[in-house]
Design a protein around this motif. Structure first.
Motif, PDB file in Angstrom:
ATOM      1  N   THR A 114      28.102   9.041  14.943  1.00 55.55           N
ATOM      2  CA  THR A 114      27.572  10.392  15.128  1.00 55.55           C
ATOM      3  C   THR A 114      27.520  11.100  13.782  1.00 55.55           C
ATOM      4  O   THR A 114      28.168  10.687  12.814  1.00 55.55           O
ATOM      5  N   THR A 115      26.744  12.171  13.734  1.00 56.07           N
ATOM      6  CA  THR A 115      26.654  12.981  12.530  1.00 56.07           C
ATOM      7  C   THR A 115      26.536  14.448  12.926  1.00 56.07           C
ATOM      8  O   THR A 115      26.200  14.774  14.071  1.00 56.07           O
ATOM      9  N   HIS A 116      26.823  15.307  11.978  1.00 56.11           N
ATOM     10  CA  HIS A 116      26.757  16.759  12.172  1.00 56.11           C
ATOM     11  C   HIS A 116      26.382  17.340  10.817  1.00 56.11           C
ATOM     12  O   HIS A 116      27.064  17.067   9.826  1.00 56.11           O
ATOM     13  N   ARG A 162      23.613  18.583  15.337  1.00 58.70           N
ATOM     14  CA  ARG A 162      24.038  17.221  15.691  1.00 58.70           C
ATOM     15  C   ARG A 162      22.828  16.388  16.115  1.00 58.70           C
ATOM     16  O   ARG A 162      21.831  16.926  16.598  1.00 58.70           O
ATOM     17  N   ARG A 189      34.981   4.217  16.234  1.00 56.85           N
ATOM     18  CA  ARG A 189      33.985   5.290  16.307  1.00 56.85           C
ATOM     19  C   ARG A 189      33.886   5.908  14.922  1.00 56.85           C
ATOM     20  O   ARG A 189      34.895   6.104  14.247  1.00 56.85           O
ATOM     21  N   HIS A 227      32.157   9.084  12.529  1.00 51.93           N
ATOM     22  CA  HIS A 227      31.493  10.385  12.466  1.00 51.93           C
ATOM     23  C   HIS A 227      31.268  10.705  11.001  1.00 51.93           C
ATOM     24  O   HIS A 227      32.223  10.706  10.211  1.00 51.93           O
TER      25      HIS A 227
END
Length: 119
Positions: free
Chosen positions: A10-12, A52, A101, A103
């Protein structure tokens, strides 16, 4: 794009200059073919209103190797009426244990950026 809940990556993106999420920023995920030494695009996306981009890759597609996330920062700043300094930002990283996971946030202003491995 892969389903958001199954994505191990995931990224933000945060616009730290204005103190807001970087909404509507285009980005792409790539994997390095270690035999041919070329990047293959795996997925494309756009950040949502919270900055996101869920569903970058499925657990099944995510294996050991070198990856990069490319953020189209120049287009983002132009959409806000600013002249961009960085036309894009690429974060290159290595995955050795795809069961974890990952990020990868991008913190940026018009003239700087930073990233880190989050949880």
């Amino acid at each position: 794009m892969a389903a958001a809940e199954s994505s191990p990556l995931t990224t933000h993106v945060l616009n730290t200059g204005d103190g807001v999420p970087a909404a509507r920023m285009a980005l792409s995920l790539h994997r390095l073919d270690s035999n041919m030494m070329i990047w293959s695009m795996l997925s494309v996306g756009t950040t949502n209103e919270d900055g996101r981009c869920p569903g970058l890759i499925s657990r099944e597609e995510f294996g050991p190797g070198m990856y990069k996330l490319r953020f189209e920062t120049g287009l983002y700043w132009e959409s806000l009426g600013h002249t961009p300094f960085y036309p894009y930002v690429e974060i290159v990283f290595t995955i050795s244990d795809p069961e974890q996971r990952f990020h990868l946030p991008l913190l940026m202003s018009r003239f700087s950026y930073s990233t880190y491995r989050g949880s």
